[in-house]
Design a protein around this motif. Structure first.
Motif, PDB file in Angstrom:
ATOM      1  N   LEU A 132      -1.242  -1.459   1.459  1.00  0.00           N
ATOM      2  CA  LEU A 132      -2.701  -1.533   1.607  1.00  0.00           C
ATOM      3  C   LEU A 132      -3.100  -2.644   2.560  1.00  0.00           C
ATOM      4  O   LEU A 132      -3.983  -2.464   3.406  1.00  0.00           O
ATOM      5  CB  LEU A 132      -3.357  -1.769   0.244  1.00  0.00           C
ATOM      6  N   ALA A 133      -2.441  -3.792   2.428  1.00  0.00           N
ATOM      7  CA  ALA A 133      -2.741  -4.925   3.299  1.00  0.00           C
ATOM      8  C   ALA A 133      -2.453  -4.583   4.758  1.00  0.00           C
ATOM      9  O   ALA A 133      -3.193  -4.990   5.667  1.00  0.00           O
ATOM     10  CB  ALA A 133      -1.926  -6.139   2.872  1.00  0.00           C
ATOM     11  N   GLY A 134      -1.388  -3.823   4.986  1.00  0.00           N
ATOM     12  CA  GLY A 134      -1.049  -3.418   6.348  1.00  0.00           C
ATOM     13  C   GLY A 134      -2.078  -2.483   6.947  1.00  0.00           C
ATOM     14  O   GLY A 134      -2.475  -2.631   8.113  1.00  0.00           O
ATOM     15  N   ILE A 135      -2.543  -1.503   6.170  1.00  0.00           N
ATOM     16  CA  ILE A 135      -3.571  -0.568   6.644  1.00  0.00           C
ATOM     17  C   ILE A 135      -4.897  -1.300   6.826  1.00  0.00           C
ATOM     18  O   ILE A 135      -5.638  -1.053   7.777  1.00  0.00           O
ATOM     19  CB  ILE A 135      -3.745   0.601   5.652  1.00  0.00           C
ATOM     20  N   PHE A 136      -5.192  -2.206   5.924  1.00  0.00           N
ATOM     21  CA  PHE A 136      -6.404  -3.030   5.983  1.00  0.00           C
ATOM     22  C   PHE A 136      -6.468  -3.769   7.325  1.00  0.00           C
ATOM     23  O   PHE A 136      -7.498  -3.786   8.004  1.00  0.00           O
ATOM     24  CB  PHE A 136      -6.380  -4.021   4.822  1.00  0.00           C
ATOM     25  N   LYS A 137      -5.356  -4.352   7.710  1.00  0.00           N
ATOM     26  CA  LYS A 137      -5.279  -5.094   8.964  1.00  0.00           C
ATOM     27  C   LYS A 137      -5.291  -4.160  10.167  1.00  0.00           C
ATOM     28  O   LYS A 137      -5.968  -4.420  11.168  1.00  0.00           O
ATOM     29  CB  LYS A 137      -4.017  -5.953   8.985  1.00  0.00           C
TER      30      LYS A 137
END
Length: 233
Positions: free
Chosen positions: A77-82
């Motif tokens: 999720l953090a990767g997609i968020f960024k």
């Protein structure tokens, strides 16, 4: 009884056989070229119409927070968020029906709003944070109406009423308890993400007459040759 085949019969049979062979061959090649279904979590933000955006997400058992499955999902999720420069992103938006979302607003995102807009909407920096099993209590039932967009409704925005302030409780990615009050734009982000966890979208509560393409002028200027952007929320 013997059946006599004329040239016409032979030609018809040959044509039908050739057509059948072509269809069989085309179907076979299509199967080779068609990408295999990818299981969630997806590497993109799923879009309105996907039934998973309408499902109510399930809570994460507390002891599961430490498991590889949940830790891997949070990292994803953090990767997609960024990747998409989000200010809010929920697990359902990558196809996973669990009550988890991320929010954050960095300096770069802050500068995309004018000083006047920042003051009017009370937009401030938000340190990136993961919230698992969030619970919200409304503190001020006054509603403010401002424009919202969404990564799952690519290229559009609309005016949406949201409560002014709230209390948020939940857990972070390492199981620590979260308890915070939020007002203005931060409270709006939280309410937006809570809707995702409950199978709702801003289109459910928007002023329908205000629904707009976020880049309609650019679409016209470039004769329609434009890829619609993802919304920030």
């Amino acid at each position: 009884m013997a059946i006599k085949l004329t040239n016409t019969h032979v030609g018809t049979i040959y044509s039908q056989t050739r057509l059948l062979s072509y269809k069989t061959l085309f179907s076979w090649y299509s199967g080779l070229l068609k990408p295999k279904p990818i299981k969630p979590p997806h590497k993109h933000i799923i879009q309105i119409g996907d039934p998973r955006l309408r499902a109510v997400s399930q809570p994460v058992p507390y002891d599961d927070i430490y498991t590889e499955k949940i830790q891997s999902l949070v990292k994803h999720l953090a990767g997609i968020f960024k990747k998409y420069n989000c200010i809010g992103l929920s697990a359902p938006q990558v196809g996973v029906q669990l009550r988890i979302f991320i929010m954050g607003l960095n300096e770069k995102s802050l500068q995309e709003y004018s000083p006047k807009e920042r003051k009017l909407k009370e937009i401030t920096l938000i340190k990136p944070m993961v919230i698992i099993n969030p619970e919200v209590k409304i503190l001020d039932f006054k509603k403010l109406v401002f424009s919202e967009s969404c990564g799952s409704i690519k290229g559009f925005c609309a005016d949406v009423p949201r409560y002014y302030s709230l209390e948020l409780k939940g857990f972070n990615e390492i199981g620590e308890h979260i308890n915070m009050n939020a007002t203005g734009f931060t409270a709006r982000i939280i309410q937006h993400e809570m809707d995702h966890l409950d199978g709702k979208l801003y289109t459910d509560s928007m002023d329908r007459k205000t629904l707009s393409c976020t880049c309609w002028e650019v679409v016209n200027d470039r004769n329609g040759k434009v890829e619609l952007p993802y919304g920030p929320v």
